[in-house]
Write a protein that holds these residues in place. Structure first.
Motif, PDB file in Angstrom:
ATOM      1  N   GLN A  80      33.718  70.871 -28.461  1.00 14.66           N
ATOM      2  CA  GLN A  80      33.302  69.708 -29.040  1.00 14.66           C
ATOM      3  C   GLN A  80      32.179  69.049 -28.381  1.00 14.66           C
ATOM      4  N   LYS A  81      32.371  68.941 -26.990  1.00 17.25           N
ATOM      5  CA  LYS A  81      31.320  68.459 -25.809  1.00 17.25           C
ATOM      6  C   LYS A  81      29.968  69.479 -25.977  1.00 17.25           C
ATOM      7  N   ALA A  82      30.279  70.824 -26.026  1.00 17.84           N
ATOM      8  CA  ALA A  82      29.041  71.473 -26.173  1.00 17.84           C
ATOM      9  C   ALA A  82      28.478  71.379 -27.484  1.00 17.84           C
ATOM     10  N   VAL A  83      29.150  71.222 -28.635  1.00 22.56           N
ATOM     11  CA  VAL A  83      28.355  70.967 -30.128  1.00 22.56           C
ATOM     12  C   VAL A  83      27.589  69.560 -29.886  1.00 22.56           C
ATOM     13  N   MET A  84      28.328  68.355 -29.407  1.00 27.16           N
ATOM     14  CA  MET A  84      27.787  66.998 -29.558  1.00 27.16           C
ATOM     15  C   MET A  84      26.469  67.141 -28.454  1.00 27.16           C
ATOM     16  N   ASP A  85      26.695  67.786 -27.284  1.00 29.78           N
ATOM     17  CA  ASP A  85      25.517  67.644 -26.394  1.00 29.78           C
ATOM     18  C   ASP A  85      24.294  68.447 -26.863  1.00 29.78           C
ATOM     19  N   LEU A  86      24.635  69.521 -27.795  1.00 26.76           N
ATOM     20  CA  LEU A  86      23.504  70.290 -28.477  1.00 26.76           C
ATOM     21  C   LEU A  86      22.834  69.491 -29.516  1.00 26.76           C
ATOM     22  N   VAL A  87      23.697  68.795 -30.463  1.00 26.21           N
ATOM     23  CA  VAL A  87      23.045  67.782 -31.470  1.00 26.21           C
ATOM     24  C   VAL A  87      22.257  66.774 -30.772  1.00 26.21           C
ATOM     25  N   ARG A  88      22.632  65.975 -29.750  1.00 24.78           N
ATOM     26  CA  ARG A  88      22.071  65.209 -29.085  1.00 24.78           C
ATOM     27  C   ARG A  88      20.845  65.592 -28.448  1.00 24.78           C
ATOM     28  N   ALA A  93      31.174  56.327 -28.942  1.00 25.09           N
ATOM     29  CA  ALA A  93      30.539  55.535 -27.958  1.00 25.09           C
ATOM     30  C   ALA A  93      29.820  56.325 -26.870  1.00 25.09           C
ATOM     31  N   GLN A  94      30.079  57.453 -26.599  1.00 24.86           N
ATOM     32  CA  GLN A  94      29.448  58.284 -25.603  1.00 24.86           C
ATOM     33  C   GLN A  94      28.131  58.816 -26.137  1.00 24.86           C
ATOM     34  N   TYR A  95      28.029  58.989 -27.475  1.00 23.86           N
ATOM     35  CA  TYR A  95      26.696  59.467 -27.848  1.00 23.86           C
ATOM     36  C   TYR A  95      25.656  58.650 -28.955  1.00 23.86           C
ATOM     37  N   CYS A  96      26.422  57.599 -29.416  1.00 27.11           N
ATOM     38  CA  CYS A  96      25.542  56.749 -30.180  1.00 27.11           C
ATOM     39  C   CYS A  96      24.811  55.663 -29.528  1.00 27.11           C
ATOM     40  N   ASP A  97      23.829  55.128 -30.297  1.00 26.19           N
ATOM     41  CA  ASP A  97      22.999  54.082 -29.544  1.00 26.19           C
ATOM     42  C   ASP A  97      23.607  52.777 -30.139  1.00 26.19           C
TER      43      ASP A  97
END
Length: 562
Positions: free
Chosen positions: A187-195, A216-220
């Motif tokens: 999950q973290k790898a996919v979200m870090d990649l997208v970000r 909250a961790q990935y959105c502005d």
């Protein structure tokens, strides 16, 4: 980049018109990641389908405007929308396996998108498809090009879906629950990649999720939806620390976090004292040197490598690790759906591993070991009502019939909090939480001693998850059950389990009391799992909050500079 004004979506159903989205308005700025959060049925996904003009039959945009870079998406011709989809606005769907064609090589599916939008020719399509796979960090992309979806892990399939979505360099990416069902590090790898890709390509994104910690961790910026309406929007830190709307407060409170008890996840008005659970030192299940080996293309593959552990009576043991670590294989051997290659499974002192799985199905001890499966929808027969699903084990193993069967089914429905009128509904007529209750009622119908819970709340909304977790705690105390709780959600494991086992590559790498492993992990792998778990901002340490604020300030500064 995107402006939505007073958007309303309706569906024509047999029971009349359903207002799925009711006059919502929001903007997405260039370079911004906007999070849309809320529970199932809140209108999150319908909003995204309306923007892409891919609503199901019966769905209609009733009113409002949706403007993308000056283009009126609501009134654009279908031919223009086909050009916009994939090239300008792209989407990552919730279930990667369902989004991929199961009988077509993944490389060819990426080629389809490239050629559809004239981004590749017959001669260079393969090379560009492999480059798209490499862009989403797929190792040995050339070899994976010829793989079918069933040959890849869930995380790898999600990366393929990301590659398809990003192949034509879209300017707006809509990600609809992109990490549901993935283990915590994937999950973290996919979200870090997208970000990172969004930042590198100067894109914008809408992240749709029911995981508030992830949002909250990935959105502005966050939008909270309920019943087709936006009830609150603002900065993630503000929404988590001082939610203004009661519904936002309910979601924040239901989000598992360190330092909370399972009762803390429930609304104050329905909280009851947590039951006292008696955990004994008497072993119920003893696993000794358990091995499972499969025949692979290039030789034997050991999925489980001589592991040993014990589950005591009344104990809840958590089994955690990434996809492919051997968790599910271990649980399937314990429940006797699969034969072990070697080793012993002592249940109440008897080695049940010595009994072939086919024969164990008719063994009297079959009733003592039951399982609650990960996907409540897939584990229920779509042609059977809830009543029939609960009745099945009672008919088969208890030979119950007539009035006694009906009385027992209603007792079980009451035990798991399933309203009696719902017993005659089919699975598609039940919510996710109601289907989870049917699965639990069926599992406890035979008064088992040992229950294996395989990600039982993975796909549930946080408030429904809170109710189901509390139900499991109550049932454990009331029925004297022992649990093996298989999960990748470490926050849930911390709440529910007394003892934790961490698996990696078929081996147990760390185990111990839950509070000790979670608070003071000894192994680097366990530390990496804990580090990958999203932290809700208001529950984070002051240092974490400062880090989040600094990251948001840096991102905002970079946007303004660009």
């Amino acid at each position: 980049m995107l402006s939505v004004r007073d958007l309303s979506v309706i569906f024509q159903t047999r029971r009349g018109v359903v207002d799925a989205v009711r006059g919502i308005s929001f903007d997405v700025a260039k370079g911004e990641i906007l999070g849309i959060v809320g529970e199932s049925g809140s209108g999150k996904s319908v909003t995204s389908y309306a923007l892409m003009r891919i609503l199901d039959a019966g769905g209609t945009i009733k009113a409002g405007e949706a403007t993308y870079s000056g283009i009126d998406l609501r009134r654009a011709a279908e031919r223009d929308m086909r050009d916009i989809r994939g090239r300008e606005i792209s989407m990552i769907f919730q279930n990667p396996r369902a989004a991929l064609n199961p009988i077509r090589k993944v490389g060819h599916q990426i080629e389809d998108v490239l050629r559809q939008h004239a981004r590749a020719t017959r001669q260079d399509a393969r090379a560009k498809a492999i480059a798209a796979m490499e862009a989403v960090k797929i190792k040995d992309a050339a070899a994976r090009y010829d793989a079918y979806p069933f040959e890849l892990s869930g995380g790898m399939c999600q990366r393929i879906v990301c590659a398809i979505a990003l192949a034509c360099d879209p300017r707006l990416l809509i990600a609809d629950e992109p990490t549901t069902g993935l283990d915590i590090t994937t999950q973290k790898a996919v979200m870090d990649l997208v970000r990172d890709l969004i930042r590198e390509r100067e894109m914008s994104s809408i992240l749709i999720t029911h995981d508030l910690g992830l949002a909250a961790q990935y959105c502005d910026r966050l939008i909270v939806m309920k019943d087709g309406l936006i009830v609150e929007q603002g900065d993630p830190l503000q929404i988590f620390s001082q939610p203004r709307h009661p519904y936002s407060r309910k979601l924040v409170d239901a989000t598992p976090r360190a330092g909370a008890s399972v009762r803390d996840l429930l609304p104050v008005e329905i909280r009851a004292p947590e039951p006292k659970i008696v955990e004994t030192d008497k072993p119920l299940v003893e696993v000794r040197d358990l091995v499972k080996t499969y025949a692979g293309k290039s030789g034997p593959v050991q999925a489980v490598k001589a592991i040993s552990f014990t589950v005591h009576r009344g104990q809840c043991v958590g089994l955690v690790g990434e996809s492919g670590c051997g968790k599910s294989t271990t649980s399937e051997m314990l429940v006797r759906l699969m034969d072990a290659t070697a080793g012993e499974i002592l249940f109440d002192g008897d080695d049940i591993a010595a009994i072939p799985a086919r024969r164990f199905a008719r063994d009297p001890r079959r009733a003592d070991i039951q399982m609650v499966f990960q996907d409540a929808t897939d584990s229920l027969n779509p042609r059977h009502t809830a009543r029939q699903a609960i009745a099945e084990p009672l008919r088969r193993l208890r030979r119950m019939r007539g009035a006694a069967l009906g009385i027992r089914i209603e007792e079980l429905a009451g035990l798991v909090g399933l309203p009696l009128p719902l017993l005659d509904r089919f699975p598609h007529q039940l919510s996710g939480g109601q289907k989870a209750r049917v699965g639990i009622a069926r599992a406890v119908a035979l008064d088992p001693k040992f229950l294996i819970l395989d990600e039982p709340t993975a796909a549930l909304d946080v408030s429904i998850q809170a109710v189901v977790l509390n139900l499991l705690v109550d049932l454990r105390a009331k029925l004297g059950l022992s649990y093996l709780f298989v999960s990748h959600d470490l926050h849930v494991v911390r709440l529910l389990c007394d003892y934790v086992i961490v698996m990696k590559d078929g081996l147990i790498v760390e185990e111990g009391r839950a509070h000790q492993v979670m608070s003071h992990p000894q192994e680097p792998y366990t530390k990496s799992l804990l580090a990958a778990a999203p932290k809700p901002p208001e529950r984070a340490t002051p240092a974490d909050q400062l880090e989040i604020k600094n990251a948001q300030y840096t991102a905002l500064h970079d946007k303004r500079a660009s």
